[in-house]
Write a protein that holds these residues in place. Structure first.
Motif, PDB file in Angstrom:
ATOM      1  N   SER A  69      -4.373   3.415  -4.137  1.00 42.14           N
ATOM      2  CA  SER A  69      -5.658   3.536  -3.457  1.00 42.14           C
ATOM      3  C   SER A  69      -6.341   4.813  -3.932  1.00 42.14           C
ATOM      4  O   SER A  69      -5.760   5.900  -3.859  1.00 42.14           O
ATOM      5  CB  SER A  69      -5.442   3.581  -1.938  1.00 42.14           C
ATOM      6  OG  SER A  69      -6.664   3.801  -1.270  1.00 42.14           O
ATOM      7  N   HIS A 110     -10.360   7.008  -4.347  1.00 45.49           N
ATOM      8  CA  HIS A 110     -11.749   7.091  -3.905  1.00 45.49           C
ATOM      9  C   HIS A 110     -12.649   6.337  -4.878  1.00 45.49           C
ATOM     10  O   HIS A 110     -12.324   6.178  -6.064  1.00 45.49           O
ATOM     11  CB  HIS A 110     -12.193   8.552  -3.819  1.00 45.49           C
ATOM     12  CG  HIS A 110     -11.545   9.309  -2.703  1.00 45.49           C
ATOM     13  ND1 HIS A 110     -11.771   9.032  -1.375  1.00 45.49           N
ATOM     14  CD2 HIS A 110     -10.655  10.337  -2.724  1.00 45.49           C
ATOM     15  CE1 HIS A 110     -11.074   9.856  -0.624  1.00 45.49           C
ATOM     16  NE2 HIS A 110     -10.378  10.654  -1.412  1.00 45.49           N
ATOM     17  N   ARG A 111     -13.791   5.894  -4.391  1.00 49.84           N
ATOM     18  CA  ARG A 111     -14.706   5.146  -5.249  1.00 49.84           C
ATOM     19  C   ARG A 111     -15.190   5.989  -6.422  1.00 49.84           C
ATOM     20  O   ARG A 111     -15.376   5.478  -7.528  1.00 49.84           O
ATOM     21  CB  ARG A 111     -15.897   4.655  -4.420  1.00 49.84           C
ATOM     22  CG  ARG A 111     -15.527   3.561  -3.421  1.00 49.84           C
ATOM     23  CD  ARG A 111     -16.724   3.098  -2.625  1.00 49.84           C
ATOM     24  NE  ARG A 111     -16.354   2.050  -1.681  1.00 49.84           N
ATOM     25  CZ  ARG A 111     -17.193   1.514  -0.802  1.00 49.84           C
ATOM     26  NH1 ARG A 111     -18.449   1.939  -0.747  1.00 49.84           N
ATOM     27  NH2 ARG A 111     -16.781   0.567   0.028  1.00 49.84           N
ATOM     28  N   GLU A 145       0.204   4.225   0.195  1.00 46.17           N
ATOM     29  CA  GLU A 145      -0.230   5.310   1.063  1.00 46.17           C
ATOM     30  C   GLU A 145       0.491   5.257   2.411  1.00 46.17           C
ATOM     31  O   GLU A 145       0.469   6.221   3.172  1.00 46.17           O
ATOM     32  CB  GLU A 145      -1.746   5.236   1.290  1.00 46.17           C
ATOM     33  CG  GLU A 145      -2.581   5.401   0.028  1.00 46.17           C
ATOM     34  CD  GLU A 145      -2.455   6.800  -0.562  1.00 46.17           C
ATOM     35  OE1 GLU A 145      -2.345   7.765   0.209  1.00 46.17           O
ATOM     36  OE2 GLU A 145      -2.459   6.919  -1.801  1.00 46.17           O
ATOM     37  N   TRP A 175       0.298  -0.951  -6.492  1.00 48.04           N
ATOM     38  CA  TRP A 175      -1.088  -0.746  -6.074  1.00 48.04           C
ATOM     39  C   TRP A 175      -1.314   0.711  -5.698  1.00 48.04           C
ATOM     40  O   TRP A 175      -0.512   1.318  -5.000  1.00 48.04           O
ATOM     41  CB  TRP A 175      -1.422  -1.640  -4.879  1.00 48.04           C
ATOM     42  CG  TRP A 175      -1.421  -3.089  -5.230  1.00 48.04           C
ATOM     43  CD1 TRP A 175      -0.377  -3.964  -5.103  1.00 48.04           C
ATOM     44  CD2 TRP A 175      -2.491  -3.842  -5.793  1.00 48.04           C
ATOM     45  NE1 TRP A 175      -0.737  -5.210  -5.551  1.00 48.04           N
ATOM     46  CE2 TRP A 175      -2.034  -5.168  -5.978  1.00 48.04           C
ATOM     47  CE3 TRP A 175      -3.800  -3.522  -6.159  1.00 48.04           C
ATOM     48  CZ2 TRP A 175      -2.836  -6.174  -6.508  1.00 48.04           C
ATOM     49  CZ3 TRP A 175      -4.598  -4.529  -6.685  1.00 48.04           C
ATOM     50  CH2 TRP A 175      -4.119  -5.835  -6.857  1.00 48.04           C
ATOM     51  N   ASP A 207       0.853  -1.185   0.000  1.00 45.26           N
ATOM     52  CA  ASP A 207       0.000   0.000   0.000  1.00 45.26           C
ATOM     53  C   ASP A 207       0.892   1.239   0.000  1.00 45.26           C
ATOM     54  O   ASP A 207       1.545   1.553   1.006  1.00 45.26           O
ATOM     55  CB  ASP A 207      -0.902  -0.014   1.231  1.00 45.26           C
ATOM     56  CG  ASP A 207      -1.898   1.138   1.240  1.00 45.26           C
ATOM     57  OD1 ASP A 207      -1.769   2.055   0.398  1.00 45.26           O
ATOM     58  OD2 ASP A 207      -2.801   1.117   2.094  1.00 45.26           O
TER      59      ASP A 207
END
Length: 213
Positions: A176, A178-179, A108, A174, A106
């Protein structure tokens, strides 16, 4: 009282782990001659970025994390990596203990962003030990605490971390989002008949470059 010395002597990627991870090999030495029945060991691992040099390419990749290089004297602070536990079996003298270290990809997370920004060399780690030591004295159970001062430095090869990640995500990274962002990317992907997310992002980057040309 038991006198313990901790050293980290090696690191290897765990090829058979369900999730990405590597193993640190610890050498634990008891120097007073006392028999150790077991150790309930805790290990906090920190990254110490100030303990290595960086190439111009690495400095660019780490800009999001530490800012401009002229500020690194203030911003190159330790990063928390992980906290681990292990049960060390009984021994006299010294013992080697493997410490499994799970990893995330990740980007982030600050430590992962740091690892990903390095191209070669080592990742400077500081292992901080604590826990409970069990032994026997005069036929009775003897319990001691691992002093908080016990620590060990280790240079984790960047190649070991990359091998660890590549075993599960070969040539992949990867992100991340927002939807709502994912939904917008999905619409762009479908409307342009793109087959993969990689080709979708590449198409968007190509459009930006065309506008800037």
């Amino acid at each position: 009282m038991a006198e313990l010395v901790f050293d980290c002597v090696d690191a290897v990627a765990d090829r058979y782990a369900v999730v990405p991870g590597f193993a640190l090999r610890l050498r634990i030495t008891e120097t007073s001659g006392e028999r150790i029945d077991a150790i309930a060991l805790r290990c906090q691992i920190r990254v110490e970025p100030h303990r290595r040099r960086y190439s111009a390419q690495e400095a660019e990749r780490l800009h999001d994390l530490f800012g401009d290089t002229d500020r690194w004297a203030d911003t190159l602070k330790p990063l928390q990596f992980t906290m681990l536990t292990a049960m060390v079996p009984g021994f006299t003298g010294s013992v080697t203990q493997e410490l499994p270290v799970p990893c995330t990809y990740d980007l982030e997370i600050a430590s992962t962003k740091y690892f990903n920004g390095l191209t070669d060399g080592v990742i400077p780690l500081l292992l901080l030990f604590s826990g409970t030591v069990f032994g026997t004295r005069d036929g009775r159970l003897n319990v001691q605490q691992v002093p908080w001062s016990k620590e060990a430095s280790f240079g984790l090869p960047v190649s070991v971390w990359r091998e660890t990640v590549d075993l599960h995500f070969p040539n992949r990274a990867w992100l991340s989002v927002h939807r709502e962002t994912l939904d917008a990317l999905q619409r762009f992907k479908s409307s342009n008949a793109l087959t993969t997310w990689d080709s979708t992002l590449t198409a968007l980057l190509d459009r930006i470059e065309e506008r800037q040309a």
